[in-house]
Design a protein around this motif. Structure first.
Motif, PDB file in Angstrom:
ATOM      1  N   CYS A  39       0.791  -1.223  -0.116  1.00  0.00           N
ATOM      2  CA  CYS A  39      -0.184  -0.222   0.077  1.00  0.00           C
ATOM      3  C   CYS A  39       0.787   1.124  -0.013  1.00  0.00           C
ATOM      4  O   CYS A  39       0.410   2.339  -0.723  1.00  0.00           O
ATOM      5  N   THR A  40       2.096   1.401   0.680  1.00  0.00           N
ATOM      6  CA  THR A  40       2.913   2.713   0.753  1.00  0.00           C
ATOM      7  C   THR A  40       3.629   2.643  -0.271  1.00  0.00           C
ATOM      8  O   THR A  40       3.823   3.751  -0.765  1.00  0.00           O
ATOM      9  N   LEU A  41       4.247   1.414  -0.850  1.00  0.00           N
ATOM     10  CA  LEU A  41       5.469   1.450  -2.172  1.00  0.00           C
ATOM     11  C   LEU A  41       4.552   1.163  -3.182  1.00  0.00           C
ATOM     12  O   LEU A  41       4.403   1.897  -4.346  1.00  0.00           O
ATOM     13  N   ASP A  42       4.268  -0.334  -3.504  1.00  0.00           N
ATOM     14  CA  ASP A  42       4.027  -0.630  -4.584  1.00  0.00           C
ATOM     15  C   ASP A  42       2.783  -0.097  -5.339  1.00  0.00           C
ATOM     16  O   ASP A  42       3.096   0.478  -6.537  1.00  0.00           O
ATOM     17  N   GLU A  43       1.804   0.244  -4.772  1.00  0.00           N
ATOM     18  CA  GLU A  43       0.392   0.727  -5.430  1.00  0.00           C
ATOM     19  C   GLU A  43       0.697   2.326  -5.623  1.00  0.00           C
ATOM     20  O   GLU A  43       0.227   2.811  -6.700  1.00  0.00           O
ATOM     21  N   GLN A  44       1.554   2.934  -4.808  1.00  0.00           N
ATOM     22  CA  GLN A  44       1.841   4.351  -5.208  1.00  0.00           C
ATOM     23  C   GLN A  44       2.630   4.489  -5.984  1.00  0.00           C
ATOM     24  O   GLN A  44       2.627   5.625  -6.916  1.00  0.00           O
ATOM     25  N   GLY A  51      16.005  -3.195  -0.455  1.00  0.00           N
ATOM     26  CA  GLY A  51      15.475  -4.265  -1.349  1.00  0.00           C
ATOM     27  C   GLY A  51      15.334  -4.136  -2.704  1.00  0.00           C
ATOM     28  O   GLY A  51      15.812  -3.026  -3.324  1.00  0.00           O
ATOM     29  N   GLU A  52      14.322  -4.971  -3.472  1.00  0.00           N
ATOM     30  CA  GLU A  52      14.082  -4.721  -4.765  1.00  0.00           C
ATOM     31  C   GLU A  52      12.618  -3.919  -5.127  1.00  0.00           C
ATOM     32  O   GLU A  52      11.886  -4.350  -4.397  1.00  0.00           O
ATOM     33  N   ARG A  53      12.803  -3.055  -6.079  1.00  0.00           N
ATOM     34  CA  ARG A  53      11.554  -2.409  -6.283  1.00  0.00           C
ATOM     35  C   ARG A  53      11.003  -3.266  -7.432  1.00  0.00           C
ATOM     36  O   ARG A  53      11.488  -4.254  -7.859  1.00  0.00           O
ATOM     37  N   VAL A  54       9.610  -2.773  -7.588  1.00  0.00           N
ATOM     38  CA  VAL A  54       9.019  -3.990  -8.593  1.00  0.00           C
ATOM     39  C   VAL A  54       9.750  -3.865  -9.880  1.00  0.00           C
ATOM     40  O   VAL A  54       9.786  -4.699 -10.668  1.00  0.00           O
ATOM     41  N   ASP A  55      10.082  -2.485 -10.541  1.00  0.00           N
ATOM     42  CA  ASP A  55      10.695  -2.693 -11.804  1.00  0.00           C
ATOM     43  C   ASP A  55      12.103  -3.388 -11.826  1.00  0.00           C
ATOM     44  O   ASP A  55      12.346  -3.970 -12.975  1.00  0.00           O
ATOM     45  N   ASP A  56      12.587  -3.572 -10.711  1.00  0.00           N
ATOM     46  CA  ASP A  56      13.822  -4.457 -10.480  1.00  0.00           C
ATOM     47  C   ASP A  56      13.720  -5.973 -10.914  1.00  0.00           C
ATOM     48  O   ASP A  56      14.326  -6.585 -11.755  1.00  0.00           O
ATOM     49  N   VAL A  57      12.380  -6.453 -10.481  1.00  0.00           N
ATOM     50  CA  VAL A  57      12.186  -7.589 -10.321  1.00  0.00           C
ATOM     51  C   VAL A  57      11.458  -7.933 -11.936  1.00  0.00           C
ATOM     52  O   VAL A  57      11.834  -8.959 -12.604  1.00  0.00           O
ATOM     53  N   ALA A  58      10.912  -6.900 -12.340  1.00  0.00           N
ATOM     54  CA  ALA A  58      10.393  -6.882 -13.893  1.00  0.00           C
ATOM     55  C   ALA A  58      11.424  -6.921 -14.811  1.00  0.00           C
ATOM     56  O   ALA A  58      11.361  -7.673 -15.775  1.00  0.00           O
ATOM     57  N   ILE A  94       1.438  -0.173 -15.378  1.00  0.00           N
ATOM     58  CA  ILE A  94       1.235  -1.782 -15.417  1.00  0.00           C
ATOM     59  C   ILE A  94       1.718  -2.467 -14.163  1.00  0.00           C
ATOM     60  O   ILE A  94       1.017  -3.178 -13.547  1.00  0.00           O
ATOM     61  N   LEU A  95       2.751  -2.004 -13.779  1.00  0.00           N
ATOM     62  CA  LEU A  95       3.449  -2.744 -12.506  1.00  0.00           C
ATOM     63  C   LEU A  95       2.843  -2.457 -11.401  1.00  0.00           C
ATOM     64  O   LEU A  95       2.747  -3.158 -10.313  1.00  0.00           O
ATOM     65  N   SER A  96       2.106  -1.242 -11.378  1.00  0.00           N
ATOM     66  CA  SER A  96       1.532  -0.853  -9.930  1.00  0.00           C
ATOM     67  C   SER A  96       0.173  -1.834  -9.917  1.00  0.00           C
ATOM     68  O   SER A  96      -0.305  -2.029  -8.657  1.00  0.00           O
ATOM     69  N   GLN A  97      -0.230  -2.447 -10.735  1.00  0.00           N
ATOM     70  CA  GLN A  97      -1.370  -3.372 -10.690  1.00  0.00           C
ATOM     71  C   GLN A  97      -1.153  -4.805 -10.323  1.00  0.00           C
ATOM     72  O   GLN A  97      -2.083  -5.565 -10.472  1.00  0.00           O
ATOM     73  N   HIS A  98       0.021  -5.136 -10.289  1.00  0.00           N
ATOM     74  CA  HIS A  98       0.643  -6.613 -10.265  1.00  0.00           C
ATOM     75  C   HIS A  98      -0.100  -7.259  -9.037  1.00  0.00           C
ATOM     76  O   HIS A  98      -0.495  -8.567  -9.147  1.00  0.00           O
ATOM     77  N   ARG A  99      -0.907  -6.598  -7.896  1.00  0.00           N
ATOM     78  CA  ARG A  99      -1.465  -7.300  -7.022  1.00  0.00           C
ATOM     79  C   ARG A  99      -2.673  -7.920  -7.373  1.00  0.00           C
ATOM     80  O   ARG A  99      -3.274  -8.824  -6.669  1.00  0.00           O
TER      81      ARG A  99
END
Length: 202
Positions: A102-107, A116-123, A184-189
Protein backbone atom coordinates in the motif's frame (compact mmCIF):
# COMPACT_ATOMS: atom_id res chain seq x y z
CA UNK A 1 -6.84 -22.67 -22.56
CA UNK A 2 -5.22 -19.26 -22.85
CA UNK A 3 -4.04 -18.35 -26.34
CA UNK A 4 -0.63 -17.04 -27.30
CA UNK A 5 -0.15 -13.77 -29.16
CA UNK A 6 2.28 -13.03 -31.98
CA UNK A 7 4.69 -11.56 -29.42
CA UNK A 8 5.41 -14.86 -27.66
CA UNK A 9 6.05 -18.28 -29.14
CA UNK A 10 4.89 -20.36 -26.16
CA UNK A 11 1.95 -20.74 -23.81
CA UNK A 12 2.58 -19.90 -20.17
CA UNK A 13 1.15 -21.17 -16.90
CA UNK A 14 2.22 -20.15 -13.42
CA UNK A 15 2.28 -22.04 -10.14
CA UNK A 16 2.98 -20.52 -6.77
CA UNK A 17 4.99 -22.81 -4.52
CA UNK A 18 3.17 -24.83 -1.88
CA UNK A 19 2.68 -23.56 1.64
CA UNK A 20 6.04 -23.09 3.33
CA UNK A 21 7.19 -23.13 6.93
CA UNK A 22 7.57 -19.30 6.85
CA UNK A 23 3.99 -19.06 5.53
CA UNK A 24 2.79 -21.08 8.50
CA UNK A 25 4.88 -19.05 10.95
CA UNK A 26 3.80 -15.74 9.42
CA UNK A 27 7.34 -14.67 8.48
CA UNK A 28 8.76 -12.77 5.51
CA UNK A 29 11.64 -14.79 4.05
CA UNK A 30 12.86 -13.20 0.84
CA UNK A 31 16.66 -13.45 0.75
CA UNK A 32 18.42 -16.28 -1.07
CA UNK A 33 20.51 -16.93 2.04
CA UNK A 34 17.49 -17.54 4.25
CA UNK A 35 15.24 -19.01 1.58
CA UNK A 36 17.56 -21.96 0.95
CA UNK A 37 17.81 -22.96 4.62
CA UNK A 38 16.08 -26.25 5.51
CA UNK A 39 14.12 -24.59 8.32
CA UNK A 40 12.35 -22.44 5.71
CA UNK A 41 11.46 -25.17 3.21
CA UNK A 42 7.98 -26.35 2.25
CA UNK A 43 5.71 -27.46 5.06
CA UNK A 44 4.22 -30.97 4.75
CA UNK A 45 0.95 -29.43 3.59
CA UNK A 46 2.86 -27.46 0.97
CA UNK A 47 4.44 -30.63 -0.41
CA UNK A 48 0.93 -32.04 -0.79
CA UNK A 49 -0.20 -28.84 -2.55
CA UNK A 50 2.69 -29.17 -5.00
CA UNK A 51 1.81 -32.79 -5.75
CA UNK A 52 -1.84 -31.93 -6.35
CA UNK A 53 -0.88 -29.02 -8.62
CA UNK A 54 1.37 -31.31 -10.64
CA UNK A 55 -1.44 -33.83 -11.06
CA UNK A 56 -3.85 -31.05 -12.09
CA UNK A 57 -1.39 -29.71 -14.66
CA UNK A 58 -0.94 -33.18 -16.14
CA UNK A 59 -4.72 -33.48 -16.39
CA UNK A 60 -4.95 -30.12 -18.18
CA UNK A 61 -2.26 -31.16 -20.66
CA UNK A 62 -4.05 -34.43 -21.37
CA UNK A 63 -7.46 -32.77 -21.78
CA UNK A 64 -5.97 -30.34 -24.29
CA UNK A 65 -4.05 -33.05 -26.15
CA UNK A 66 -0.69 -31.51 -25.30
CA UNK A 67 1.94 -34.26 -25.42
CA UNK A 68 4.95 -34.39 -23.13
CA UNK A 69 7.59 -35.27 -25.68
CA UNK A 70 10.70 -36.97 -24.32
CA UNK A 71 9.47 -36.23 -20.82
CA UNK A 72 9.01 -32.83 -19.21
CA UNK A 73 12.08 -30.61 -19.12
CA UNK A 74 12.94 -28.78 -15.91
CA UNK A 75 15.22 -25.76 -15.73
CA UNK A 76 16.24 -23.70 -12.69
CA UNK A 77 16.40 -19.97 -13.44
CA UNK A 78 17.78 -17.66 -10.77
CA UNK A 79 15.92 -14.72 -12.30
CA UNK A 80 12.69 -16.33 -11.06
CA UNK A 81 13.78 -16.10 -7.42
CA UNK A 82 11.74 -14.36 -4.74
CA UNK A 83 11.63 -10.58 -4.62
CA UNK A 84 14.02 -9.38 -1.92
CA UNK A 85 12.15 -6.97 0.34
CA UNK A 86 15.27 -5.76 2.13
CA UNK A 87 16.77 -6.26 5.59
CA UNK A 88 14.12 -4.07 7.22
CA UNK A 89 11.45 -6.64 6.35
CA UNK A 90 13.45 -9.88 6.37
CA UNK A 91 12.20 -12.35 9.00
CA UNK A 92 9.57 -9.85 10.11
CA UNK A 93 5.82 -10.44 10.32
CA UNK A 94 3.83 -11.05 7.14
CA UNK A 95 1.55 -8.26 8.34
CA UNK A 96 4.23 -5.84 7.13
CA UNK A 97 3.52 -6.85 3.52
CA UNK A 98 0.69 -4.30 3.79
CA UNK A 99 3.26 -1.52 4.12
CA UNK A 100 5.11 -2.73 1.02
CA UNK A 101 1.98 -3.03 -1.10
CA UNK A 102 0.00 0.00 0.00
CA UNK A 103 2.76 2.47 0.84
CA UNK A 104 5.18 1.56 -1.93
CA UNK A 105 3.95 -0.63 -4.77
CA UNK A 106 0.51 0.84 -5.39
CA UNK A 107 1.65 4.44 -5.05
CA UNK A 108 4.86 4.10 -7.00
CA UNK A 109 6.36 0.77 -8.15
CA UNK A 110 9.64 2.60 -8.73
CA UNK A 111 10.07 3.25 -5.00
CA UNK A 112 12.54 0.91 -3.34
CA UNK A 113 12.07 -0.80 0.03
CA UNK A 114 15.22 0.07 1.97
CA UNK A 115 17.93 -2.29 0.75
CA UNK A 116 15.42 -4.31 -1.28
CA UNK A 117 14.12 -4.68 -4.82
CA UNK A 118 11.65 -2.36 -6.51
CA UNK A 119 8.88 -3.84 -8.63
CA UNK A 120 10.67 -2.75 -11.80
CA UNK A 121 13.89 -4.42 -10.59
CA UNK A 122 12.02 -7.71 -10.46
CA UNK A 123 10.30 -6.98 -13.77
CA UNK A 124 13.69 -6.49 -15.44
CA UNK A 125 15.01 -9.89 -14.40
CA UNK A 126 11.68 -11.54 -15.22
CA UNK A 127 11.89 -10.03 -18.70
CA UNK A 128 15.30 -11.69 -19.04
CA UNK A 129 13.76 -14.99 -17.95
CA UNK A 130 10.99 -14.67 -20.54
CA UNK A 131 13.52 -13.97 -23.28
CA UNK A 132 15.56 -16.99 -22.20
CA UNK A 133 12.51 -19.28 -22.24
CA UNK A 134 11.42 -17.95 -25.61
CA UNK A 135 14.89 -18.63 -27.03
CA UNK A 136 14.98 -22.17 -25.65
CA UNK A 137 11.49 -23.30 -26.61
CA UNK A 138 8.96 -22.77 -29.38
CA UNK A 139 5.34 -23.89 -29.48
CA UNK A 140 5.57 -25.33 -25.97
CA UNK A 141 3.49 -25.09 -22.82
CA UNK A 142 5.70 -23.71 -20.06
CA UNK A 143 4.92 -23.91 -16.35
CA UNK A 144 6.71 -21.23 -14.33
CA UNK A 145 7.02 -22.12 -10.63
CA UNK A 146 8.06 -19.36 -8.28
CA UNK A 147 7.00 -17.15 -5.37
CA UNK A 148 4.00 -14.87 -5.00
CA UNK A 149 5.47 -11.47 -5.88
CA UNK A 150 7.54 -12.55 -8.91
CA UNK A 151 4.57 -14.45 -10.33
CA UNK A 152 2.25 -11.47 -9.84
CA UNK A 153 4.70 -9.22 -11.66
CA UNK A 154 5.26 -11.85 -14.36
CA UNK A 155 1.51 -12.09 -14.96
CA UNK A 156 1.25 -8.31 -15.21
CA UNK A 157 3.95 -8.33 -17.90
CA UNK A 158 2.55 -11.30 -19.82
CA UNK A 159 -0.98 -9.92 -19.75
CA UNK A 160 0.32 -6.61 -21.06
CA UNK A 161 1.60 -8.47 -24.12
CA UNK A 162 -1.99 -9.46 -24.92
CA UNK A 163 -2.95 -5.81 -25.27
CA UNK A 164 0.24 -4.61 -26.93
CA UNK A 165 1.08 -6.85 -29.87
CA UNK A 166 2.64 -4.03 -31.89
CA UNK A 167 5.89 -2.30 -30.99
CA UNK A 168 8.57 -0.08 -32.48
CA UNK A 169 11.20 -2.42 -31.02
CA UNK A 170 12.49 -5.41 -32.98
CA UNK A 171 13.98 -7.48 -30.17
CA UNK A 172 11.79 -9.23 -27.61
CA UNK A 173 13.73 -7.97 -24.57
CA UNK A 174 13.17 -4.32 -25.50
CA UNK A 175 9.52 -4.94 -26.30
CA UNK A 176 8.86 -6.51 -22.90
CA UNK A 177 10.86 -3.85 -21.06
CA UNK A 178 8.79 -1.18 -22.80
CA UNK A 179 5.66 -2.75 -21.29
CA UNK A 180 7.05 -2.49 -17.75
CA UNK A 181 5.51 0.93 -17.17
CA UNK A 182 4.48 2.07 -13.67
CA UNK A 183 0.82 1.99 -14.70
CA UNK A 184 1.14 -1.74 -15.42
CA UNK A 185 3.50 -2.74 -12.63
CA UNK A 186 1.48 -0.96 -9.94
CA UNK A 187 -1.42 -3.33 -10.70
CA UNK A 188 0.50 -6.54 -10.05
CA UNK A 189 -1.45 -7.35 -6.88
CA UNK A 190 -4.50 -8.04 -9.05
CA UNK A 191 -2.75 -11.26 -10.05
CA UNK A 192 -2.39 -12.61 -6.52
CA UNK A 193 -2.02 -16.39 -6.19
CA UNK A 194 -2.72 -18.66 -3.25
CA UNK A 195 0.00 -21.12 -2.27
CA UNK A 196 -0.11 -24.11 -4.58
CA UNK A 197 -2.40 -22.31 -7.06
CA UNK A 198 -2.05 -23.12 -10.76
CA UNK A 199 -3.17 -20.60 -13.39
CA UNK A 200 -3.09 -20.21 -17.17
CA UNK A 201 -1.70 -16.82 -18.21
CA UNK A 202 -1.20 -16.62 -21.96
Amino acid sequence: MAQTTSLLRNKYWVLRHGRSIPNERGLIVSSMENGTLPEYQLAPGGVNQAQLAGELFQKVLKENSIPIENGAQCKVMENLRERFFGPSFELRSLDEYHEIYCTLDEQDPLMRPEGGERVDDVASRLAEAIVAMESLFQGCTILVVSHGDPLQILQALLNATKLNTESSYDDLASRIQALAAPSILSQHRKFNLRTGELRAVI
